[in-house]
Design an enzyme around this catalytic site. Structure first.
Site, PDB file in Angstrom:
ATOM      1  N   HIS A   1       0.618  -1.524   0.534  1.00  0.00           N
ATOM      2  CA  HIS A   1       0.081  -0.043  -0.463  1.00  0.00           C
ATOM      3  C   HIS A   1       0.617   1.564   0.377  1.00  0.00           C
ATOM      4  CE1 HIS A   1       0.685   1.060   4.057  1.00  0.00           C
ATOM      5  NE2 HIS A   1       0.815   0.007   4.161  1.00  0.00           N
ATOM      6  N   CYS A  30       3.007  -5.155   6.725  1.00  0.00           N
ATOM      7  CA  CYS A  30       2.808  -4.973   5.616  1.00  0.00           C
ATOM      8  C   CYS A  30       3.917  -3.963   5.052  1.00  0.00           C
ATOM      9  CB  CYS A  30       1.133  -4.011   5.689  1.00  0.00           C
ATOM     10  SG  CYS A  30      -0.635  -4.829   6.027  1.00  0.00           S
TER      11      CYS A  30
END
Length: 451
Positions: free
Chosen positions: A334, A353
């Site tokens: 992301h 992440c």
């Protein structure tokens, strides 16, 4: 597993025999000969551990997402991970085993100083170190710190994930003083991981190498995009995984993981009851219905029975783009609203992440088969502020790997720090397993286990 152990032993013995033969012939354990590209599937018995091509990266700091990704791509178009990676790591282990038998490389004093154009007491020692690893030509063994030595330092730095400035910094000296034996163990650990990785390479695929903190978009066996990434902290490590990218989300919301809600969000709310509203977050029940934050127990002593979700916007922790890639770890790639972090060399600061620099460029590459979604169209859609999920017309394979050592097709051997301290753990577990099966083979009640 037993066969792999035998292979490593055989490699070491073959390397030792090769090195001893050459030592007896020349009367001394000299540096390896200049590298030449070996035919596919062969082992270069006297190959240089490093490739002699100078890094192409600019030495000035990149200051924008576009310039940072362009500088990263300029380093090399060779993939970190492809179908030939395992064989090349075996070749590199052979080369370094040969070097170990020859005595490895000298140690550079930690306080050594080097100045361009000035003769220093450690210049020739530095030359010997760089010749041993193939970063400097063997006929450059003497002389002051000149341009040739500067270029050799740049080559070494680029191969070890350091900024290729040509200046011998303390971090550069520390990397030079890592023993050849430890480098061999890094190669062995990386080989072990690849042999247990089942990844379906396609015409297009994405690789995140966690220790290197870079992501690569590979097309037709060539890296066409490379991005700095921020991966997990040492206490919140990013996992290794293999999956597919299924879609791109523009202006995403962020559903806070329960572990973060229990610890970090709860701690903020205990100190500041207005925290959620300031961060544009809402509390939802199991049916996505809003809950009054004041009715929630923020003690953090139990698992939350609610969900915290952050609205989309410039304040959102996921930034403007999320890349969906279903996996059992619930991690993804992301954007971020803290893009200044991409300028740091140390990029291990996430909860697991992978935050991607210049992620809109990656999104455009992923959606290139859908003409509607050009980079300009993506930017325009993000500007509307509206949440939108775009499904991939064709899924793209993606893998997150943990390689601290590898060799690319141009014979360049790369090393990175074992940030999660996983190499030794893996090798110790492998050795214990090998010992178990070795003992089992000699016991009548367990001999079947070793077959």
């Amino acid at each position: 597993m037993l066969k792999r152990q035998a292979m490593i032993v055989a490699v070491g013995l073959l390397a030792s025999a090769s090195a001893l033969a050459q030592t007896e012939t020349t009367g001394q354990a000299g540096p390896a000969k200049p590298a030449t590209a070996a035919p596919a599937g062969t082992t270069p018995a006297t190959a240089n551990p490093a490739h002699t091509a100078a890094p192409k990266a600019a030495t000035t700091p990149a200051s924008t997402p576009e310039s940072r990704s362009a500088a990263a791509l300029a380093l090399s178009h060779e993939p970190t991970f492809d179908e030939g990676s395992a064989q090349r790591i075996k070749d590199a282990a052979l080369s370094y085993s040969d070097l170990a038998v020859r005595g490895g490389w000298p140690t550079i004093p930690a306080d050594a100083k080097f100045t361009l154009g000035t003769q220093g007491p450690n210049d020739e020692l530095l030359r010997k170190r760089l010749i041993a690893s193939g970063d400097l030509a063997a006929d450059k063994a003497s002389g002051p710190f000149d341009q040739d030595l500067t270029e050799a330092v740049k080559r070494f730095q680029a191969r070890h994930g350091l900024a290729p400035t040509g200046t011998v910094t303390p971090r550069t000296i520390a990397a030079m003083n890592v023993s050849v034996q430890k480098r061999i163990r890094q190669l062995e650990a990386s080989l072990e991981r690849l042999q247990n990785t089942n990844f379906g390479f396609g015409q297009r695929y994405v690789v995140v190498n966690i220790p290197a903190a870079f992501a690569e978009a590979v097309e037709n066996d060539v890296v066409v995009r490379r991005y700095r990434v921020i991966v997990g902290k040492t206490e919140k490590q990013s996992p290794t995984l293999t999956t597919e990218i299924t879609g791109v989300v523009l202006n995403p919301t962020w559903t806070v993981p329960s572990s973060i809600a229990k610890t970090e969000i709860s701690a903020h709310m205990r100190k500041d009851p207005t925290y959620l509203s300031r961060m544009h977050m809402e509390v939802l029940d199991a049916h996505d219905n809003p809950i009054d934050p004041h009715s929630v127990d923020w003690s953090g002593t139990h698992t939350p029975n609610f969900t915290v979700r952050q609205q989309n916007g410039t304040f959102n922790a996921l930034g403007a783009v999320k890349i969906d890639m279903p996996n059992s770890y619930s991690v993804y790639m992301h954007d971020t609203n803290q893009r200044n972090l991409f300028s740091d060399d140390y990029r291990f600061d996430s909860h697991g992440c992978s935050r991607v620099d210049n992620v809109r460029d990656l999104a455009a590459w992923l959606l290139k088969d859908q003409p509607k979604w050009s980079r300009a169209a993506i930017d325009a859609e993000i500007a509307t502020g509206q949440h939108l999920e775009v499904a991939m017309a064709k899924k793209v394979p993606v893998t997150w790997i943990y390689l601290t050592a590898w060799m690319t097709k141009d014979q360049t051997i790369q090393f990175r720090n074992d940030v999660y301290n996983q190499d030794e753990q893996l090798l110790e577990a492998t050795a214990e397993e090998a010992a178990f099966f070795s003992n089992a083979a000699n016991h009548p009640l367990t001999a079947h286990l070793a077959q």
